[in-house]
Enzyme design. Structure first.
Site, short mmCIF file in Angstrom:
data_model
loop_
_atom_site.label_atom_id
_atom_site.label_comp_id
_atom_site.label_asym_id
_atom_site.label_seq_id
_atom_site.Cartn_x
_atom_site.Cartn_y
_atom_site.Cartn_z
N HIS A 72 -10.47 5.64 7.31
CA HIS A 72 -10.98 4.30 6.99
C HIS A 72 -10.85 3.40 8.20
O HIS A 72 -9.76 3.21 8.73
CB HIS A 72 -10.22 3.71 5.79
CG HIS A 72 -10.69 4.25 4.48
ND1 HIS A 72 -10.67 3.52 3.31
CD2 HIS A 72 -11.23 5.45 4.16
CE1 HIS A 72 -11.18 4.25 2.33
NE2 HIS A 72 -11.50 5.43 2.81
N TYR A 198 -8.92 -5.47 -1.26
CA TYR A 198 -7.77 -6.24 -1.73
C TYR A 198 -8.33 -7.56 -2.26
O TYR A 198 -9.07 -8.25 -1.55
CB TYR A 198 -6.79 -6.52 -0.58
CG TYR A 198 -6.03 -5.30 -0.11
CD1 TYR A 198 -6.59 -4.40 0.79
CD2 TYR A 198 -4.74 -5.05 -0.55
CE1 TYR A 198 -5.89 -3.29 1.23
CE2 TYR A 198 -4.02 -3.94 -0.13
CZ TYR A 198 -4.59 -3.07 0.76
OH TYR A 198 -3.90 -1.96 1.18
N PRO A 290 4.25 -2.91 -2.47
CA PRO A 290 3.23 -1.97 -1.98
C PRO A 290 2.02 -2.61 -1.29
O PRO A 290 1.19 -1.89 -0.72
CB PRO A 290 2.80 -1.23 -3.25
CG PRO A 290 3.19 -2.12 -4.38
CD PRO A 290 4.38 -2.90 -3.94
N LYS A 294 3.03 0.30 3.04
CA LYS A 294 3.99 0.69 4.07
C LYS A 294 5.11 1.65 3.61
O LYS A 294 5.80 2.23 4.45
CB LYS A 294 4.67 -0.57 4.65
CG LYS A 294 3.75 -1.40 5.52
CD LYS A 294 3.46 -0.72 6.84
CE LYS A 294 2.32 -1.33 7.59
NZ LYS A 294 1.14 -0.45 7.71
N TYR A 382 -1.33 -3.34 9.81
CA TYR A 382 -1.81 -2.45 8.75
C TYR A 382 -1.90 -1.01 9.23
O TYR A 382 -1.53 -0.08 8.51
CB TYR A 382 -3.17 -2.93 8.23
CG TYR A 382 -3.58 -2.29 6.93
CD1 TYR A 382 -3.13 -2.78 5.71
CD2 TYR A 382 -4.41 -1.16 6.92
CE1 TYR A 382 -3.49 -2.18 4.50
CE2 TYR A 382 -4.78 -0.55 5.72
CZ TYR A 382 -4.32 -1.07 4.52
OH TYR A 382 -4.69 -0.46 3.34
P1 FAD Z 1 10.91 9.09 -3.02
O1 FAD Z 1 9.44 9.30 -3.16
O2 FAD Z 1 11.51 7.86 -3.58
O3 FAD Z 1 11.59 10.35 -3.69
C1 FAD Z 1 12.98 10.47 -3.94
C2 FAD Z 1 13.27 11.83 -4.55
O4 FAD Z 1 14.68 11.96 -4.75
C3 FAD Z 1 12.61 12.03 -5.90
O5 FAD Z 1 11.97 13.28 -5.92
C4 FAD Z 1 13.76 11.96 -6.87
O6 FAD Z 1 13.53 12.73 -8.05
C5 FAD Z 1 14.91 12.48 -6.03
N1 FAD Z 1 16.23 12.02 -6.49
C6 FAD Z 1 16.56 10.78 -6.91
N2 FAD Z 1 17.86 10.75 -7.27
C7 FAD Z 1 18.35 11.98 -7.05
C8 FAD Z 1 19.64 12.55 -7.24
N3 FAD Z 1 20.65 11.85 -7.75
N4 FAD Z 1 19.81 13.85 -6.93
C9 FAD Z 1 18.78 14.59 -6.43
N5 FAD Z 1 17.54 14.09 -6.24
C10 FAD Z 1 17.33 12.80 -6.55
N6 FAD Z 1 3.65 3.59 0.27
C11 FAD Z 1 2.74 3.65 1.28
O7 FAD Z 1 3.14 3.90 2.42
N7 FAD Z 1 1.39 3.44 1.08
C12 FAD Z 1 0.93 3.16 -0.16
O8 FAD Z 1 -0.29 3.04 -0.32
C13 FAD Z 1 1.86 3.03 -1.25
N8 FAD Z 1 1.44 2.77 -2.50
C14 FAD Z 1 2.35 2.79 -3.52
C15 FAD Z 1 1.89 2.56 -4.80
C16 FAD Z 1 2.78 2.58 -5.88
C17 FAD Z 1 2.26 2.29 -7.26
C18 FAD Z 1 4.17 2.87 -5.66
C19 FAD Z 1 5.15 2.91 -6.83
C20 FAD Z 1 4.62 3.12 -4.38
C21 FAD Z 1 3.73 3.07 -3.31
N9 FAD Z 1 4.15 3.31 -2.02
C22 FAD Z 1 3.25 3.31 -0.99
C23 FAD Z 1 5.56 3.58 -1.75
C24 FAD Z 1 5.88 5.07 -1.58
O9 FAD Z 1 5.39 5.81 -2.68
C25 FAD Z 1 7.40 5.26 -1.44
O10 FAD Z 1 7.87 4.37 -0.45
C26 FAD Z 1 7.75 6.70 -1.07
O11 FAD Z 1 7.60 7.55 -2.18
C27 FAD Z 1 9.18 6.82 -0.57
O12 FAD Z 1 9.45 8.16 -0.27
P2 FAD Z 1 10.90 8.70 -0.11
O13 FAD Z 1 10.79 9.86 0.82
O14 FAD Z 1 11.84 7.63 0.26
O15 FAD Z 1 11.37 9.24 -1.53
C1 DHB Z 2 -2.77 2.25 -2.39
C2 DHB Z 2 -1.58 1.61 -2.65
C3 DHB Z 2 -1.25 0.50 -1.92
O1 DHB Z 2 -0.09 -0.12 -2.13
C4 DHB Z 2 -2.08 0.01 -0.93
O2 DHB Z 2 -1.74 -1.10 -0.25
C5 DHB Z 2 -3.26 0.65 -0.67
C6 DHB Z 2 -3.60 1.78 -1.41
C7 DHB Z 2 -3.15 3.44 -3.18
O3 DHB Z 2 -2.37 3.87 -4.04
O4 DHB Z 2 -4.25 3.97 -2.96
#
Ligand code: FAD
Ligand code: DHB
Length: 387
Positions: A72, A198, A290, A294, A382
């Site tokens: 994009h 957005y 979100p 990031k 971004y």
């Molecule tokens: P996580 O994905 O938080 O995973 C943690 C893992 O640890 C899980 O599998 C869990 O089951 C496990 N765990 C937890 N506790 C324990 C325990 N006690 N023992 C063993 N295992 C455990 N980010 C972006 O960069 N771009 C986006 O567009 C974006 N959109 C988002 C949209 C939504 C709706 C949401 C909710 C989040 C979004 N994010 C986005 C954020 C992104 O998804 C998270 O920041 C990301 O998942 C973080 O990854 P992580 O590696 O920290 O671990």
């Molecule tokens: C998505 C999530 C976001 O938070 C964002 O800023 C852009 C895209 C997504 O889930 O596609």
């Protein structure tokens, strides 16, 4: 079991670290509390910075990303019914590729490398990380197991056990909880536009995103009191349409949702990110709202710093990069926190903003669209600040 690195969480950060360590010949185990199917069913991030793509390339798992990911070169911001484009092309753009797919690619590479992940590991507990002999215990199949290791990587997200294992006196938290959440829907319909939109509207924020040319992801700002069961698909589509400009609303294709969930919005940072032989990475150490896309990208940049540090220690015995991990990671974390906080304030309806706050938001949007410098700053953040 004895390994060099015990990682908590089969998360994007835990799996990326595992893959980079495997390539460097550093043995590691991942302990995950949920099942593999559960981890793969979570719909989360969708936008990858160039730095995240490069890390996945380095990890040898970018084949499908390059084949199926959508590059994009811009996105739209819709204000008062008018869509305006923010150009990202001069900065290399971003790639739309779902977190679920990143996770699947990393899991497949890990399985192919024969590295161990223990799913459904219960009651994970961390011990001895303030000394030289850390270990992790967990319950599985009715028995308690112990993993002895040199280092523990806490990649277990915001609600994980790793950060909570650190004594309160050793950690400082900074937090802002926003007075709203996002209600998200995934549907097997073509995206309403080729690029993300957005939306700032009087009824609140909305976001039109996608996973592929046939799979759409939409979000609307909702109150914290909202219950997902009170949002049948028709209500969601109707509310989304009212927030879009008329031309976009007219071409929105709707269909049954295949996932629907509510996520609260929060800014959070725990400092430092290293406690002796325990290193936190990703959501375990910090959360961003979100809006700026990031969260996943910060998890990746943490792993860039942490994997380099562990690999350098393994290769040379030098611990300088391990000692500076927290400082280097936090510098970038705070910059992304600032951007995510700013973009959240720019685009959401804040119930307690008052007339002055609303005027400031309008002025901020007005400035953004009248200044190429302001747009360049938005684009710079971004697509991702340099590592
Ligand atoms: P996580 O994905 O938080 O995973 C943690 C893992 O640890 C899980 O599998 C869990 O089951 C496990 N765990 C937890 N506790 C324990 C325990 N006690 N023992 C063993 N295992 C455990 N980010 C972006 O960069 N771009 C986006 O567009 C974006 N959109 C988002 C949209 C939504 C709706 C949401 C909710 C989040 C979004 N994010 C986005 C954020 C992104 O998804 C998270 O920041 C990301 O998942 C973080 O990854 P992580 O590696 O920290 O671990
Ligand atoms: C998505 C999530 C976001 O938070 C964002 O800023 C852009 C895209 C997504 O889930 O596609």
């Amino acid at each position: 079991m004895r390994v060099q690195v015990a990682t908590i969480g089969s998360s994007p950060s835990g799996l990326m670290l595992g893959q980079l360590l495997n390539q460097a010949g550093i043995d590691n185990v991942i302990l995950e509390q949920r099942s593999k199917a559960h981890v793969l069913s979570r719909i989360r991030a969708g936008v990858l910075e160039q730095g995240t793509v490069e890390l996945l390339e380095r990890a040898g798992v970018a084949g499908r990303l390059h084949a199926e990911g959508l590059v994009h070169d811009g996105f739209d911001i819709c204000v008062s019914g008018t869509r305006r484009r923010v150009d990202l092309a001069s900065r290399g753009g971003v790639v739309v590729y779902g977190q679920t797919e990143v996770t699947r690619d990393l899991m497949e590479a890990r399985e192919a490398a024969g590295a161990v992940t223990v799913y459904e590991a219960g009651e994970v507990s961390l011990e001895g990380f303030d000394g030289d002999t850390p270990s992790v215990r967990y319950r599985k199949d009715g028995a308690t197991h112990q993993v002895r290791c040199d280092f523990i990587a806490g990649c277990d997200g915001f609600h994980g056990v790793s950060r909570k294992s650190v004594p309160d006196a050793a950690i400082t938290s900074f937090e802002r909880v926003y007075p709203f959440g996002w209600l998200g829907v995934l549907s097997e319909t073509p995206p309403v536009s080729d690029e993300l939109i957005y939306v700032h509207s009087p009824r609140g924020f909305a976001l039109c995103s996608m996973r592929s040319p046939t799979l759409s992801r939409y979000y609307i700002q909702c109150t914290l009191a909202e219950n997902v069961n009170e949002w049948p698909d028709e209500r969601f589509w109707h509310e989304l349409r009212t927030r879009l400009d008329p031309d976009t609303a007219a071409v929105l294709q709707t269909g049954p949702s295949i996932e629907k969930s509510i996520a609260p919005l929060r800014s959070f940072v725990a400092e430092p990110m290293r406690f002796g032989r325990l290193f936190l990475a990703g959501d375990a150490a910090h959360i961003v709202p979100p809006t700026g896309a990031k969260g996943l990208n910060l998890a990746a940049s943490d792993i860039h710093y942490l994997s380099d540090a562990l690999i350098e220690f393994h290769a040379t015995g030098r611990s300088g990069a391990l000692e500076s991990y927290s400082r280097r990671a936090l510098r970038r974390v705070w910059l992304a926190e600032r951007f995510s906080w700013w973009m959240t304030h720019l685009l959401h309806h804040f119930p307690d903003n008052g007339p002055f706050g609303m005027k400031m938001q309008t002025a901020e949007l007005e400035y953004l669209f009248s200044s190429s410098s302001a747009q360049a700053s938005l684009a710079e953040n971004y697509v991702g600040l340099p590592y």
